[in-house]
Write a protein that holds these residues in place. Structure first.
Motif, short mmCIF file in Angstrom:
data_model
loop_
_atom_site.label_atom_id
_atom_site.label_comp_id
_atom_site.label_asym_id
_atom_site.label_seq_id
_atom_site.Cartn_x
_atom_site.Cartn_y
_atom_site.Cartn_z
N LEU A 1 0.82 -1.21 0.00
CA LEU A 1 0.00 0.00 0.00
C LEU A 1 0.86 1.26 0.00
CD1 LEU A 1 -2.81 -1.16 2.44
CD2 LEU A 1 -3.08 -0.63 0.01
N ASP B 1 1.05 3.97 -3.09
CA ASP B 1 0.82 5.39 -2.86
C ASP B 1 1.95 6.23 -3.44
OD1 ASP B 1 -0.76 7.55 -1.76
OD2 ASP B 1 0.81 7.75 -0.24
N THR C 1 -8.56 7.47 -5.48
CA THR C 1 -7.89 6.20 -5.21
C THR C 1 -7.00 6.32 -3.98
OG1 THR C 1 -7.93 5.68 -7.57
CG2 THR C 1 -6.38 4.44 -6.21
N ARG D 1 -9.17 6.20 -0.82
CA ARG D 1 -9.68 4.86 -0.52
C ARG D 1 -8.59 3.94 0.01
NH1 ARG D 1 -11.76 2.68 -5.55
NH2 ARG D 1 -12.19 0.86 -4.30
N TYR D 2 -7.45 3.89 -0.66
CA TYR D 2 -6.43 2.93 -0.26
C TYR D 2 -5.62 3.37 0.95
CZ TYR D 2 -7.79 0.01 -4.07
OH TYR D 2 -8.54 -0.80 -4.89
#
Length: 125
Positions: free
Chosen positions: A31, A35, A45, A48-49
């Motif tokens: 993750l 990013d 996006t 959300r992540y």
């Protein structure tokens, strides 16, 4: 680079809790890497992540890291219009509600409620 750092830190021995991906496994590193590689314009996006990452950090008991990640989410949140992002903010609110005796959690909880309420106003956007 983050993934390489995580793998390099896994020397096969020592204290498992000292590893940068401890209870979260490599998903945390993935993750973080995603990013870093994500285009800056892909805010929805990112919201959300990074919210997912913050939820995992919180569940692992890493409150300070989770709060910092959630604050980054809240920085981007006003710039998106998405039901899924709204759901992530609602999850943040419900997750932090039981811990509002902590100043970190209380400030985050209040900021998230304000952000969600603002996103519902007709002039948002």
């Amino acid at each position: 680079m983050v993934l390489e750092e995580c793998v390099a830190a896994d020397d096969g021995g020592g204290d498992q809790s000292a590893r940068p991906y401890d209870a979260l496994g490599l998903s945390e590193c993935g993750l973080h890497l995603a990013d870093r590689l994500r285009e800056p314009t892909h805010r929805r996006t990112r919201v959300r992540y990074n919210a997912l990452l913050a939820e995992r950090l919180w569940a692992a008991g890493r409150m300070e890291e989770a709060v910092a990640t959630w604050n980054a989410v809240l920085d981007d949140y006003p710039h998106v219009q998405s039901g899924r992002c709204d759901d992530r903010i609602r999850t943040l609110i419900s997750t932090t509600a039981p811990r509002t005796t902590s100043p970190l959690a209380r400030d985050l909880h209040d900021r998230a409620k304000t952000a969600l309420n603002h996103s519902r106003t007709p002039d948002h956007g």
